[in-house]
Design a protein around this motif. Structure first.
Motif, PDB file in Angstrom:
ATOM      1  N   PRO A  54      34.459  15.711 -37.520  1.00  0.00           N
ATOM      2  CA  PRO A  54      34.322  16.747 -38.545  1.00  0.00           C
ATOM      3  C   PRO A  54      34.185  16.176 -39.953  1.00  0.00           C
ATOM      4  O   PRO A  54      33.520  16.767 -40.813  1.00  0.00           O
ATOM      5  CB  PRO A  54      35.585  17.600 -38.403  1.00  0.00           C
ATOM      6  CG  PRO A  54      36.539  16.768 -37.636  1.00  0.00           C
ATOM      7  CD  PRO A  54      35.722  15.832 -36.800  1.00  0.00           C
ATOM      8  N   THR A  55      34.781  15.005 -40.170  1.00  0.00           N
ATOM      9  CA  THR A  55      34.680  14.380 -41.490  1.00  0.00           C
ATOM     10  C   THR A  55      33.246  13.945 -41.770  1.00  0.00           C
ATOM     11  O   THR A  55      32.686  14.241 -42.834  1.00  0.00           O
ATOM     12  CB  THR A  55      35.641  13.182 -41.584  1.00  0.00           C
ATOM     13  OG1 THR A  55      36.966  13.625 -41.277  1.00  0.00           O
ATOM     14  CG2 THR A  55      35.609  12.553 -42.962  1.00  0.00           C
ATOM     15  N   VAL A  56      32.632  13.240 -40.820  1.00  0.00           N
ATOM     16  CA  VAL A  56      31.256  12.777 -40.993  1.00  0.00           C
ATOM     17  C   VAL A  56      30.297  13.968 -41.048  1.00  0.00           C
ATOM     18  O   VAL A  56      29.385  14.002 -41.876  1.00  0.00           O
ATOM     19  CB  VAL A  56      30.854  11.803 -39.865  1.00  0.00           C
ATOM     20  CG1 VAL A  56      29.361  11.515 -39.865  1.00  0.00           C
ATOM     21  CG2 VAL A  56      31.637  10.518 -39.993  1.00  0.00           C
ATOM     22  N   LEU A  57      30.500  14.935 -40.174  1.00  0.00           N
ATOM     23  CA  LEU A  57      29.630  16.113 -40.158  1.00  0.00           C
ATOM     24  C   LEU A  57      29.678  16.839 -41.494  1.00  0.00           C
ATOM     25  O   LEU A  57      28.631  17.105 -42.109  1.00  0.00           O
ATOM     26  CB  LEU A  57      30.034  17.053 -39.020  1.00  0.00           C
ATOM     27  CG  LEU A  57      29.202  18.318 -38.870  1.00  0.00           C
ATOM     28  CD1 LEU A  57      27.771  17.994 -38.464  1.00  0.00           C
ATOM     29  CD2 LEU A  57      29.849  19.251 -37.841  1.00  0.00           C
ATOM     30  N   ALA A  58      30.869  17.147 -41.975  1.00  0.00           N
ATOM     31  CA  ALA A  58      31.002  17.875 -43.240  1.00  0.00           C
ATOM     32  C   ALA A  58      30.470  17.055 -44.413  1.00  0.00           C
ATOM     33  O   ALA A  58      29.722  17.575 -45.257  1.00  0.00           O
ATOM     34  CB  ALA A  58      32.459  18.257 -43.481  1.00  0.00           C
ATOM     35  N   ALA A  59      30.833  15.791 -44.478  1.00  0.00           N
ATOM     36  CA  ALA A  59      30.383  14.950 -45.593  1.00  0.00           C
ATOM     37  C   ALA A  59      28.858  14.845 -45.615  1.00  0.00           C
ATOM     38  O   ALA A  59      28.240  14.919 -46.683  1.00  0.00           O
ATOM     39  CB  ALA A  59      31.009  13.562 -45.493  1.00  0.00           C
ATOM     40  N   THR A  60      28.260  14.711 -44.443  1.00  0.00           N
ATOM     41  CA  THR A  60      26.801  14.586 -44.383  1.00  0.00           C
ATOM     42  C   THR A  60      26.120  15.884 -44.774  1.00  0.00           C
ATOM     43  O   THR A  60      25.168  15.881 -45.558  1.00  0.00           O
ATOM     44  CB  THR A  60      26.362  14.145 -42.972  1.00  0.00           C
ATOM     45  OG1 THR A  60      27.038  12.921 -42.645  1.00  0.00           O
ATOM     46  CG2 THR A  60      24.863  13.928 -42.904  1.00  0.00           C
ATOM     47  N   LEU A  61      26.608  17.000 -44.249  1.00  0.00           N
ATOM     48  CA  LEU A  61      25.986  18.290 -44.568  1.00  0.00           C
ATOM     49  C   LEU A  61      26.184  18.677 -46.027  1.00  0.00           C
ATOM     50  O   LEU A  61      25.378  19.410 -46.593  1.00  0.00           O
ATOM     51  CB  LEU A  61      26.522  19.393 -43.646  1.00  0.00           C
ATOM     52  CG  LEU A  61      26.200  19.231 -42.161  1.00  0.00           C
ATOM     53  CD1 LEU A  61      26.805  20.376 -41.356  1.00  0.00           C
ATOM     54  CD2 LEU A  61      24.703  19.120 -41.910  1.00  0.00           C
ATOM     55  N   LEU A  62      27.226  18.172 -46.650  1.00  0.00           N
ATOM     56  CA  LEU A  62      27.462  18.473 -48.067  1.00  0.00           C
ATOM     57  C   LEU A  62      26.718  17.522 -48.997  1.00  0.00           C
ATOM     58  O   LEU A  62      26.351  17.905 -50.105  1.00  0.00           O
ATOM     59  CB  LEU A  62      28.962  18.414 -48.376  1.00  0.00           C
ATOM     60  CG  LEU A  62      29.796  19.545 -47.797  1.00  0.00           C
ATOM     61  CD1 LEU A  62      31.282  19.228 -47.939  1.00  0.00           C
ATOM     62  CD2 LEU A  62      29.459  20.865 -48.471  1.00  0.00           C
TER      63      LEU A  62
END
Length: 158
Positions: A54-62
């Motif tokens: 979730p950290t990588v997913l959120a950081a990338t999408l943001l």
């Protein structure tokens, strides 16, 4: 008991005060809470090193504008009220009750993972981060599953 029930009166309890309401509100934790930063509540609920996903997913999408635009396009249909561009209570209930069994939610989740994967397919991205994201997507998101399914499967076997 809900705060609403307490407000309506419980014979063996005193009526709630404004301080009780303040305390109650301090205990509510939405999945994403703005606090001068974004507190992602789901991150600490992951098994072992799965917090990375979730950290990588959120950081990338943001942080990646192309991925952010793709995520917005994927989730926009879940927010039918243009005056309030957040999911309705019904969508949150569907997410909690059925997760990726809901076809609209599954489609949005797959699109968000795909957008993040594309954004991470650039030189310099640590392979371990992209690998964690793609492994999770293949094991769960693409199959309409979540880690909870693993626990349910284990319970069914016992």
């Amino acid at each position: 008991m809900t705060f609403r029930a307490w407000l309506r009166g419980v014979p063996e309890l005193r009526p709630p005060t404004l301080a009780d309401l303040d305390h109650h509100l301090s205990t509510l934790f939405p999945p994403v809470r703005p606090r001068g930063w974004l507190e992602l509540r789901m991150t600490d609920a992951q098994n072992a090193d799965d917090w990375v996903v979730p950290t990588v997913l959120a950081a990338t999408l943001l942080n990646d504008t192309v991925a952010a635009d793709a995520a917005y396009a994927a989730t926009e249909p879940l927010c039918p009220d243009s005056q309030r561009p957040v999911p309705s209570h019904d969508v949150w209930l569907r997410a909690a009750r059925t997760g990726l069994d809901d076809q609209d939610l599954a489609k949005a989740a797959r699109a968000c993972f795909a957008a993040a994967d594309s954004a991470l397919a650039v030189p310099g991205t640590p392979a371990v981060l992209r690998h964690a994201l793609t492994d999770f997507a293949e094991r769960y998101t693409e199959r309409g599953r979540s880690p909870a399914h693993d626990h349910l499967d284990a319970l069914r076997r016992t």
